[in-house]
Enzyme design. Structure first.
Site, mmCIF file in Angstrom:
data_model
loop_
_atom_site.group_PDB
_atom_site.id
_atom_site.type_symbol
_atom_site.label_atom_id
_atom_site.label_comp_id
_atom_site.label_asym_id
_atom_site.label_seq_id
_atom_site.Cartn_x
_atom_site.Cartn_y
_atom_site.Cartn_z
ATOM 1 N N PHE A 128 0.854 -1.181 0.000
ATOM 2 C CA PHE A 128 0.000 0.000 0.000
ATOM 3 C C PHE A 128 0.889 1.229 0.000
ATOM 4 C CE2 PHE A 128 -2.352 3.515 1.834
ATOM 5 C CZ PHE A 128 -3.491 3.509 1.049
ATOM 6 N N ASP A 215 9.321 2.612 1.615
ATOM 7 C CA ASP A 215 8.135 3.289 2.140
ATOM 8 C C ASP A 215 8.013 2.903 3.612
ATOM 9 O OD1 ASP A 215 5.608 3.989 3.005
ATOM 10 O OD2 ASP A 215 4.589 3.388 1.154
ATOM 11 N N LYS A 244 3.114 9.069 8.730
ATOM 12 C CA LYS A 244 2.182 8.822 9.848
ATOM 13 C C LYS A 244 2.679 9.253 11.234
ATOM 14 C CE LYS A 244 -0.847 5.405 7.817
ATOM 15 N NZ LYS A 244 -0.470 4.858 6.514
HETATM 16 C C1 LIG Z 1 -0.766 5.158 5.182
HETATM 17 C C2 LIG Z 1 0.258 4.751 4.204
HETATM 18 C C3 LIG Z 1 0.479 5.501 3.038
HETATM 19 C C4 LIG Z 1 -0.372 6.675 2.640
HETATM 20 O O1 LIG Z 1 -0.316 7.724 3.562
HETATM 21 P P1 LIG Z 1 -1.408 8.899 3.483
HETATM 22 O O2 LIG Z 1 -0.931 9.877 4.514
HETATM 23 O O3 LIG Z 1 -2.734 8.287 3.824
HETATM 24 O O4 LIG Z 1 -1.386 9.439 2.113
HETATM 25 C C5 LIG Z 1 1.508 5.097 2.197
HETATM 26 N N1 LIG Z 1 2.273 4.030 2.482
HETATM 27 C C6 LIG Z 1 2.097 3.303 3.599
HETATM 28 C C7 LIG Z 1 2.997 2.143 3.885
HETATM 29 C C8 LIG Z 1 1.072 3.629 4.498
HETATM 30 O O5 LIG Z 1 0.877 2.870 5.585
#
Ligand SMILES: *Cc1c(COP(=O)(O)O)cnc(C)c1O
Length: 393
Positions: A128, A215, A244
């Site tokens: 994701f 990521d 986050k």
């Molecule tokens: C939450 C998340 C995103 C996206 O972050 P947003 O602030 O919602 O755009 C991207 N990569 C990972 C691994 C995430 O957990």
């Protein structure tokens, strides 16, 4: 539910008005234990005094001037992030998806600078990376992509935790310039790859001159017991994305880069109006200072062991529990069936949990949680899981 909001969320029937540490109170004054931290955001819990003080002081001084001018807190935050991550330079934005957009733009420029006309990025199944068009294209989940075609060009997908599949891609796709992966999948269900996965990815990328882009939007800022999950593997990526947990609730994202990748973005190639403003950077500085001062990386590791042992004791051998996966305070309990209902069941027992990838009970508790609160969560969630699995199908 109010009809003036777009119906893009399936919300649980509760509204919170106040928080303190791992506790939250709803509009009825009922108290809940937060085992999710606003999806790995509030690592220091709610209303942390150091973060609150930083935000209040900064609000009294200056909120925003734009990136047309110098921003002292942004510079200091970049210095701090560079020190704790081993990267060279930082770019600030407002969310995870935007941080990944910056990473993907770096990859494309890096490719074009080498004369590649159609640079491609390898991504994995079950990943994701966000909800913008580029990041949903990178995401390895058909549900996230459904209805949004045409997707972007320039992505090649391989299974997660499979370095050989990536090595095969190298033979077929000469246009590849980078790899984008999560060190542990978050939305994908807390899948923890083999111990040597990141080290093997690092060598593969070195061999082909690809950028290794991690990521760490969910895994970063102490969640796994290190600042970043790659630090468990003693490697460095070329590009790193955070968001986050970085602001404990104020919207901030960061894309960090190292070496050749750190020199790719030139004036005019990328930007953000709000990105890295004094308010959010001041808050993020307070977050990092608090994690350091209170030794919360080590605490996250200890708590992770507590959760692992507690859940193993309660759930090992229970039919229907397939696997318990824990790295620091990323906790996944995989069941053999679709278990979304557990979120509501837990809510009615005043505990906030989540279910990822249909059947993985996911906990992302705050790093400041007490032993007693952790034990409470283990007892209640284990009980709910056993009860749920005993229901007639
Ligand atoms: C939450 C998340 C995103 C996206 O972050 P947003 O602030 O919602 O755009 C991207 N990569 C990972 C691994 C995430 O957990």
């Amino acid at each position: 539910m109010p009809t003036t909001l777009m119906p893009n969320y399936a919300r649980l029937p509760v509204t919170f008005v106040r928080g303190e540490g791992a506790w939250l109170w709803d509009t009825q004054g009922i108290r809940y234990l937060d085992a999710l931290s606003g999806i790995a955001v509030c690592g220091l819990g709610h209303a942390h005094p150091a973060v609150t003080a930083a935000i209040c002081e900064q609000a009294n001084q200056l909120l925003h001037t734009s990136n047309l001018y110098g921003i002292a807190h942004q510079q200091t935050l970049a210095d701090t992030l560079v020190r704790i991550t081993g990267m060279d330079r930082a770019f600030f934005c407002n969310s995870g998806a935007e941080a990944n957009e910056a990473a993907l733009k770096i990859a494309r420029l890096y490719g074009h600078n080498q004369g590649r006309e159609r640079p491609a990025v390898i991504v994995t199944e079950g990943s994701f990376h966000g909800r913008t068009l580029a990041t949903l294209t990178a995401t390895g989940n058909p549900k996230v992509q459904a209805g949004f075609a045409p997707l972007l060009e320039g992505f090649v997908r391989v299974p997660y935790n499979d370095v050989n599949a990536m090595a095969e891609v190298a033979k077929q796709h000469p246009e590849v310039v980078a790899v984008l992966v999560e060190p542990i999948t978050g939305e994908g269900g807390i899948v923890i790859p083999d111990d040597d996965y990141l080290a093997n990815l690092r060598s593969l990328c070195d061999r082909h001159n690809w950028l290794l882009m991690l990521d760490e939007i969910q895994t970063g800022v102490g969640r796994t017991g290190q600042w970043c999950a790659y630090q468990h593997a003693s490697i460095l990526p070329d590009v790193l994305t955070l968001a986050k947990g970085l602001g404990n609730g104020v919207p901030i994202g960061a894309c960090l880069a190292r070496g050749k990748a750190a020199e790719v973005l030139k004036p005019g190639t990328h930007g953000s109006t709000f990105g890295g403003n004094p308010l959010v950077c001041r808050a993020a500085r307070a977050v990092i200072e608090t994690i350091e001062q209170d030794n919360l990386l080590q605490r996250a590791q200890e708590l992770g062991q507590r959760f692992y042992q507690g859940f193993s004791k309660a759930l090992d051998g229970v039919a229907g529990v397939q696997e318990i996966r824990v790295k620091g305070l990323m906790i996944g309990i995989e069941l053999d069936r679709s278990s979304g209902q557990l979120m509501t069941k837990a809510l009615f027992r005043q505990i906030l949990i989540n279910v990822a990838a249909e059947r993985v009970v996911r906990l992302l508790p705050p790093l400041i949680i007490s032993d007693a609160q952790a034990d409470d969560i283990i007892a209640t969630v284990s009980h709910l899981i056993v009860e749920f699995l005993n229901l007639p199908a």
